[in-house]
Design a protein around this motif. Sequence first.
Motif, short mmCIF file in Angstrom:
data_model
loop_
_atom_site.label_atom_id
_atom_site.label_comp_id
_atom_site.label_asym_id
_atom_site.label_seq_id
_atom_site.Cartn_x
_atom_site.Cartn_y
_atom_site.Cartn_z
N ALA A 1 9.13 1.75 1.15
CA ALA A 1 8.04 1.24 1.99
C ALA A 1 8.50 0.05 2.82
CB ALA A 1 6.86 0.83 1.10
N ALA A 2 9.39 -0.77 2.28
CA ALA A 2 9.88 -1.94 3.01
C ALA A 2 10.68 -1.53 4.24
CB ALA A 2 10.74 -2.82 2.10
N VAL A 3 11.52 -0.52 4.13
CA VAL A 3 12.32 -0.12 5.29
C VAL A 3 11.49 0.69 6.29
CG1 VAL A 3 14.50 -0.14 4.05
CG2 VAL A 3 13.20 1.97 4.17
N LEU A 4 10.35 1.22 5.83
CA LEU A 4 9.47 1.95 6.74
C LEU A 4 8.52 1.03 7.49
CD1 LEU A 4 8.51 5.07 4.58
CD2 LEU A 4 10.08 4.99 6.54
N GLY B 1 -0.10 7.92 5.92
CA GLY B 1 -0.45 6.64 5.30
C GLY B 1 -0.02 5.46 6.16
N LEU B 2 1.19 5.53 6.70
CA LEU B 2 1.66 4.46 7.59
C LEU B 2 0.77 4.32 8.80
CD1 LEU B 2 5.50 5.20 7.43
CD2 LEU B 2 4.39 3.10 6.64
N MET B 3 0.40 5.44 9.41
CA MET B 3 -0.46 5.41 10.58
C MET B 3 -1.84 4.84 10.23
SD MET B 3 1.17 6.53 13.25
CE MET B 3 2.67 7.44 13.65
N GLY C 1 0.81 -1.22 0.00
CA GLY C 1 0.00 0.00 0.00
C GLY C 1 0.84 1.26 0.00
N ILE C 2 1.84 1.34 0.88
CA ILE C 2 2.64 2.56 0.97
C ILE C 2 3.55 2.70 -0.23
CG2 ILE C 2 4.30 3.82 2.40
CD1 ILE C 2 1.45 3.59 3.53
N GLY C 3 4.01 1.56 -0.80
CA GLY C 3 4.81 1.65 -2.01
C GLY C 3 4.05 2.28 -3.15
N ALA D 1 -5.25 3.10 19.18
CA ALA D 1 -4.49 4.32 18.87
C ALA D 1 -3.08 4.26 19.46
CB ALA D 1 -5.24 5.54 19.41
N ALA D 2 -2.95 3.74 20.70
CA ALA D 2 -1.64 3.63 21.32
C ALA D 2 -0.75 2.66 20.55
CB ALA D 2 -1.77 3.19 22.77
N THR D 3 -1.30 1.53 20.14
CA THR D 3 -0.53 0.56 19.37
C THR D 3 -0.13 1.14 18.02
OG1 THR D 3 -1.83 -1.20 20.42
CG2 THR D 3 -0.51 -1.81 18.51
N THR D 4 -1.00 1.97 17.44
CA THR D 4 -0.66 2.61 16.17
C THR D 4 0.50 3.58 16.32
OG1 THR D 4 -2.96 2.42 15.42
CG2 THR D 4 -1.57 4.05 14.31
N LEU D 5 0.41 4.46 17.31
CA LEU D 5 1.47 5.44 17.52
C LEU D 5 2.77 4.79 18.00
CD1 LEU D 5 -0.54 8.34 19.17
CD2 LEU D 5 0.69 8.43 17.01
N ALA D 6 2.65 3.63 18.64
CA ALA D 6 3.85 2.95 19.12
C ALA D 6 4.67 2.33 18.00
CB ALA D 6 3.47 1.86 20.12
N GLY D 7 4.15 2.36 16.78
CA GLY D 7 4.92 1.86 15.65
C GLY D 7 5.96 2.86 15.19
#
Length: 540
Positions: free
Chosen positions: A117-120, A319-321, A96-98, A355-361
Amino acid sequence: METVTIVLALLLAVLVSGALGRLLPLPLPLIQIVIGVALALGPLPSTSLDPEIFFLVFLPPLLFLDGWRIPKRDLFRDGKTVLALALGLVALTVLGIGILIHWIIPSMPLAIAFALAAVLSPTDPIAVSSVAAQAPVPRRLMHILEGEALLNDATGLVCLRFAIAAALTGSFSLPEAATTFLWLAIAGLGIGAATTFLLTGIQELLRRRTGEDPGLQILLSLLTPFGAYLAAEHVHASGILAAVAAGIAMTYVEIQGRSLGATRVRRTAVWDSVALAANGAIFVLLGEQLPDVFRNAVKQADVQGAGWIVAWILVITAGLMAVRFVWVSVSLQFVLMRARSRGEKRDAMAWRLVAATTLAGVKGAITLAGILTLPLTLTDGSPFPARDLAILLAMGVILTSLLLASTVLPPLLRGLQLPPEPSHDAEEDAARAAARDDAVKAIEALQHRLVEEYEDASIAVEAGARAMDRYEGVKAATAERQAEATRFQQLAAMEKRLRLAGIEAERSALYRMRRSQVIDDVVLRRLVREVDLIEARLVA
């Protein structure tokens, strides 16, 4: 001489950043990045990194240590959740991000967009723990994030390898990629585990013949991840997975309990220093590379000013979030549905947890290490397309994710409740009791033999009584904790304070005697080490 100067400057920067991290209410990675920018703008020579050397020097020990220290039982308990994040989310992110990156930046080839996108896709648990210092991450969530980071480091970087190969050759075959992935994974995991078992087996044979040398054991543990990585890369397997597998295998070697306690204490201290230096140096290097990469990336982007680059970074981060938020919420919903189908009572999905798990990425060291391994040139010798732009975008996403997590994650984590963790008190009590019983039996058996060997049996009896003191104390303490938990906690805290006060006075007296020339350095070091070990046990 220039290389030595750069290495010393990096280590000094890590040292300074550690001190500032204790004084300033900022995440440590951000402080290290700022120091790196200051170094780049200073009089010291700039660093030109060889991607392959950078990959070899920094990644194997970090991945090895992650695999070694991650709690295995907790990892297997939440295995499905970890795999969903580490495999499914990585694949969705790369795809998706690629496509998103190629859509917003048409000048960047699709293969390079997939590489970025792979390294992100990997997350960095060290950055998470740093930004969450003021509101600690719940233990179970931290275990899940650590497990995710352990596996998605490998899967994300393997996807990066495929994307780079596609960029270099201009072609991509799905069947060939699937076959290659199986070889990379199976051979990498097997070689990594085999390297650890082989090296430690040889070490054990030498130890039996010549005795244990702590320095050699520590050096072997430091070399093991590099040996696993190089062995796997030599047969074109995944050195990344080999380093992870070597670390996991090290756990099962360690639980055999063959090394001395002093060796384990020293080895832990050495590895803590290596991890601190490696992670810190990576973020300092990120900041040090930032000014030059920014100037080159603006030229490659073919845009006026930096506004478009900032916009691209924000869009990619959003997009990543979004991808992570959707994946986590869907995965959690399936977990709740399965639990309810088994008749378990579960509350509605906690959006604060999602939301916490999302931001923790948070992106960090692995992302930077991976993006810097993009080749400098194509196979025909021409410059690798959009390399500096990809590096700058990765750096921007790292900085943005760190800033978001440092400002938004702590409020989300405060008061966040997860399903309760199983209590370890009963398990600890049972282990203490079993260990005490075996120790008492061993002391009694040896005491009986000593009574027969010595003419004065009273010496053996008194020595046995003294040796039993510690284990009788353990028995009494365990029983008292079961009967009077609150009183025992107060008693233990008071005893700890008294013991620490006595240890501090003992150590001060030893140093005073050395200053007065009553004892020499050899005696001082030996006695202070004994006191330090006792203090470390009490504090732990």
